[in-house]
Design an enzyme around this catalytic site. Structure first.
Site, PDB file in Angstrom:
ATOM      1  N   CYS A  43      69.154 -16.406   5.693  1.00 24.34           N
ATOM      2  CA  CYS A  43      68.040 -16.013   4.823  1.00 24.34           C
ATOM      3  C   CYS A  43      66.978 -17.084   5.020  1.00 24.34           C
ATOM      4  O   CYS A  43      67.132 -18.207   4.535  1.00 24.34           O
ATOM      5  CB  CYS A  43      68.462 -15.938   3.359  1.00 24.34           C
ATOM      6  SG  CYS A  43      67.063 -15.565   2.263  1.00 24.34           S
TER       7      CYS A  43
ATOM      8  N   CYS B 179      65.070 -18.110   1.440  1.00 23.78           N
ATOM      9  CA  CYS B 179      65.770 -18.777   0.337  1.00 23.78           C
ATOM     10  C   CYS B 179      67.278 -18.730   0.596  1.00 23.78           C
ATOM     11  O   CYS B 179      67.759 -19.428   1.486  1.00 23.78           O
ATOM     12  CB  CYS B 179      65.417 -18.146  -0.996  1.00 23.78           C
ATOM     13  SG  CYS B 179      65.520 -16.344  -1.025  1.00 23.78           S
ATOM     14  N   SER B 180      68.018 -17.918  -0.163  1.00 18.35           N
ATOM     15  CA  SER B 180      69.474 -17.883   0.027  1.00 18.35           C
ATOM     16  C   SER B 180      70.033 -16.503  -0.316  1.00 18.35           C
ATOM     17  O   SER B 180      71.100 -16.409  -0.903  1.00 18.35           O
ATOM     18  CB  SER B 180      70.145 -18.954  -0.835  1.00 18.35           C
ATOM     19  OG  SER B 180      69.832 -18.753  -2.212  1.00 18.35           O
ATOM     20  N   CYS B 181      69.315 -15.442   0.038  1.00 19.30           N
ATOM     21  CA  CYS B 181      69.813 -14.087  -0.222  1.00 19.30           C
ATOM     22  C   CYS B 181      71.171 -13.915   0.441  1.00 19.30           C
ATOM     23  O   CYS B 181      71.341 -14.257   1.611  1.00 19.30           O
ATOM     24  CB  CYS B 181      68.812 -13.056   0.316  1.00 19.30           C
ATOM     25  SG  CYS B 181      67.228 -13.091  -0.552  1.00 19.30           S
TER      26      CYS B 181
END
Length: 206
Positions: free
Chosen positions: A110, A113-115
């Site tokens: 991602c 961000c941190s999906c």
């Protein structure tokens, strides 16, 4: 990019990473203003750490390896196929299954961000959220994979998939040789979290 090399990114007076420190600071502000109930936050964390995790994704992979009809459904509509096993919830509403083949290896990142697909993999590892992984995975995936101990043949294509808030990915690793006749439970036991992100290969000990 070994799993433990991010210690260098931590402030010298803290064991928390910069991301963890920012999250803690934001949480403190929201609690102080009465916008968030600390008990509710703790309950969510406990749920994803103890009840929801990579063991769910491993069961999806094991079923895909064992049941051709389920594998076909997973390719056609991963969200529905995964939901049929009872694995639904936030961050898993729109899923795509990426099947590794002898010609193609899939890897997930991602970049913003941190999906991450929480219902099947639980909470993301720290390295998945780190800026070095997010930046390098798309620029030099083979180098990143080599640091995870994954060496792929030169002729094998590496495809990098960028998760978003709308779409989450689950890598279906190649089934290793020597597992013919294994039960789904046995198969699920050899599937790691990293193999479902694409940063590991599933192998069987000799």
């Amino acid at each position: 990019m070994a799993h433990d090399h991010h210690d260098d990114d931590h402030p010298h007076n803290s064991e928390l990473s910069p991301i963890e420190l920012r999250v803690r600071a934001l949480e403190s502000i929201l609690v102080e203003k009465g916008y968030v109930d600390p008990a509710a936050v703790e309950a969510i964390i406990q749920t994803y750490e103890t009840e929801i995790g990579p063991h769910r994704g491993a069961r999806v992979v094991a079923k895909a390896w064992s049941d051709p009809a389920f594998a076909a459904w997973l390719k056609d509509d991963a969200s529905a196929a995964i939901a049929s096993l009872g694995y639904t919830g936030r961050q898993g509403e729109h899923m795509v299954a990426l099947f590794n083949t002898p010609d193609q290896h899939n890897m997930v990142v991602c970049t913003l961000c941190s999906c991450y697909p929480w219902p099947v993999l639980g909470l993301p590892p720290v390295w998945y959220k780190s800026p070095p992984y997010r930046a390098r995975a798309v620029k030099e995936p083979r180098a990143v994979l080599s640091e995870f101990g994954v060496a792929l043949p030169d002729g094998k294509e590496v495809r990098v998939w960028d998760s978003t808030a709308e779409m989450r990915y689950l890598v279906i690793p190649e089934r290793p040789a020597g597992t013919e006749g294994w039960s789904e439970e046995q198969l699920a036991a050899i599937v790691s979290r990293d193999s479902m992100i694409g940063t590991a290969i599933v192998t069987v000990s000799a």
